[in-house]
Design a protein around this motif. Structure first.
Motif, PDB file in Angstrom:
ATOM      1  N   LYS A   1       0.746  -1.117   0.009  1.00 38.25           N
ATOM      2  CA  LYS A   1       0.020  -0.148  -0.152  1.00 38.25           C
ATOM      3  C   LYS A   1       0.843   1.000  -0.203  1.00 38.25           C
ATOM      4  O   LYS A   1       1.834   1.408   0.638  1.00 38.25           O
ATOM      5  N   LEU A   2       0.539   2.334  -0.870  1.00 39.05           N
ATOM      6  CA  LEU A   2       0.991   3.436  -1.012  1.00 39.05           C
ATOM      7  C   LEU A   2       0.219   4.479  -0.604  1.00 39.05           C
ATOM      8  O   LEU A   2      -0.966   4.436  -1.136  1.00 39.05           O
ATOM      9  N   ALA A   3       0.791   5.562   0.168  1.00 39.60           N
ATOM     10  CA  ALA A   3      -0.360   6.785   0.502  1.00 39.60           C
ATOM     11  C   ALA A   3       0.777   7.999   0.346  1.00 39.60           C
ATOM     12  O   ALA A   3       1.242   8.118   1.101  1.00 39.60           O
ATOM     13  N   GLY A   4       0.066   9.081  -0.522  1.00 38.26           N
ATOM     14  CA  GLY A   4       0.904  10.278  -0.748  1.00 38.26           C
ATOM     15  C   GLY A   4      -0.094  11.273  -1.112  1.00 38.26           C
ATOM     16  O   GLY A   4      -1.153  11.190  -1.066  1.00 38.26           O
TER      17      GLY A   4
ATOM     18  N   ASN B   1      -4.096  16.567  -2.819  1.00 37.99           N
ATOM     19  CA  ASN B   1      -5.086  15.579  -2.826  1.00 37.99           C
ATOM     20  C   ASN B   1      -4.669  14.229  -2.393  1.00 37.99           C
ATOM     21  O   ASN B   1      -3.587  14.088  -2.977  1.00 37.99           O
ATOM     22  N   ASP B   2      -5.150  13.552  -1.637  1.00 38.78           N
ATOM     23  CA  ASP B   2      -4.787  12.406  -1.052  1.00 38.78           C
ATOM     24  C   ASP B   2      -4.632  11.389  -2.399  1.00 38.78           C
ATOM     25  O   ASP B   2      -5.723  11.179  -3.028  1.00 38.78           O
ATOM     26  N   VAL B   3      -3.769  10.639  -2.492  1.00 42.63           N
ATOM     27  CA  VAL B   3      -3.611   9.502  -3.486  1.00 42.63           C
ATOM     28  C   VAL B   3      -3.206   8.179  -2.748  1.00 42.63           C
ATOM     29  O   VAL B   3      -2.332   8.162  -2.026  1.00 42.63           O
ATOM     30  N   LYS B   4      -3.934   7.176  -3.186  1.00 39.82           N
ATOM     31  CA  LYS B   4      -3.831   5.986  -2.314  1.00 39.82           C
ATOM     32  C   LYS B   4      -3.400   4.873  -3.680  1.00 39.82           C
ATOM     33  O   LYS B   4      -4.440   4.739  -4.508  1.00 39.82           O
ATOM     34  N   LYS B   5      -2.603   4.041  -3.425  1.00 36.07           N
ATOM     35  CA  LYS B   5      -2.442   2.882  -4.530  1.00 36.07           C
ATOM     36  C   LYS B   5      -2.335   1.700  -3.586  1.00 36.07           C
ATOM     37  O   LYS B   5      -1.619   1.475  -2.631  1.00 36.07           O
ATOM     38  N   GLU B   6      -2.641   0.616  -4.158  1.00 29.77           N
ATOM     39  CA  GLU B   6      -2.865  -0.557  -3.412  1.00 29.77           C
ATOM     40  C   GLU B   6      -2.382  -1.823  -4.471  1.00 29.77           C
ATOM     41  O   GLU B   6      -3.043  -1.940  -5.601  1.00 29.77           O
ATOM     42  N   LEU B   7      -1.408  -2.542  -4.004  1.00 29.73           N
ATOM     43  CA  LEU B   7      -0.846  -3.649  -5.223  1.00 29.73           C
ATOM     44  C   LEU B   7      -0.817  -5.217  -4.622  1.00 29.73           C
ATOM     45  O   LEU B   7      -0.528  -5.054  -3.300  1.00 29.73           O
ATOM     46  N   VAL B   8      -1.370  -6.169  -4.919  1.00 32.40           N
ATOM     47  CA  VAL B   8      -1.526  -7.514  -4.573  1.00 32.40           C
ATOM     48  C   VAL B   8      -0.232  -8.203  -5.555  1.00 32.40           C
ATOM     49  O   VAL B   8      -0.648  -8.259  -6.485  1.00 32.40           O
ATOM     50  N   VAL B   9       0.602  -8.459  -4.590  1.00 33.54           N
ATOM     51  CA  VAL B   9       1.776  -9.033  -5.440  1.00 33.54           C
ATOM     52  C   VAL B   9       1.803 -10.623  -5.103  1.00 33.54           C
ATOM     53  O   VAL B   9       1.966 -10.914  -3.868  1.00 33.54           O
ATOM     54  N   GLN B  10       1.887 -11.629  -5.877  1.00 29.44           N
ATOM     55  CA  GLN B  10       1.722 -13.013  -5.734  1.00 29.44           C
ATOM     56  C   GLN B  10       3.137 -13.308  -5.408  1.00 29.44           C
ATOM     57  O   GLN B  10       4.282 -12.560  -5.766  1.00 29.44           O
ATOM     58  N   LYS B  11       3.352 -14.650  -4.938  1.00 23.30           N
ATOM     59  CA  LYS B  11       4.643 -15.288  -4.460  1.00 23.30           C
ATOM     60  C   LYS B  11       5.667 -15.172  -5.750  1.00 23.30           C
ATOM     61  O   LYS B  11       5.126 -15.738  -6.765  1.00 23.30           O
ATOM     62  N   GLU B  12       6.739 -14.494  -5.880  1.00 28.38           N
ATOM     63  CA  GLU B  12       7.690 -14.831  -6.939  1.00 28.38           C
ATOM     64  C   GLU B  12       7.085 -13.815  -8.122  1.00 28.38           C
ATOM     65  O   GLU B  12       7.596 -14.029  -9.071  1.00 28.38           O
TER      66      GLU B  12
END
Length: 129
Positions: free
Chosen positions: A66-69, A75-86
């Protein structure tokens, strides 16, 4: 005699239709643009954003990054990445600045948390300490 030869040389050049000259110039422009493309010249991008931020996961299970900046307007900006194993995931066109990050494990435990100054393209590798 000299002038007569010069007139014979330049007369055909002057008498050609202008459209041929336009075609010649356009052809030269296409060649130059093609060479610059092959050479790898990239157009300058907006200096207020980062092209890409990539996350590589070397842990034994998937993670949520998760990134928040804030953007240039505050303005607030949020990013979320789901990263699988490898796996590897990327987010694009992120505003430059200080961003808070949080790495959550699959069981919802927080693996790492902190702040990072983002000012250029980056690949972050998450691995066991």
């Amino acid at each position: 005699m000299k002038y007569y030869v010069l007139i014979l040389i330049f007369l055909p050049i002057i008498s050609f239709a202008q459209s041929d000259l336009d075609k010649f110039l356009k052809g030269g422009e296409i060649i130059v643009n093609g060479l610059s493309f092959i050479k790898g010249n990239k157009p300058k991008t907006d200096s207020k954003t980062i092209e890409s931020i990539c996350i590589k996961n070397k842990l034994s299970d998937k993670i949520t990054f998760k990134l928040a900046g804030k953007d240039a307007e505050g303005n607030d900006v949020k990013k979320e990445l789901v990263v699988q194993k490898e796996g590897k995931e990327c987010v694009f066109d992120v505003p430059k600045g200080v961003w808070a990050y949080e790495i959550d494990l699959a069981n919802k435990d927080v693996y790492k948390k902190g702040e990072y100054k983002l000012d250029d393209d980056i690949t972050i590798t998450v691995k066991e300490d």
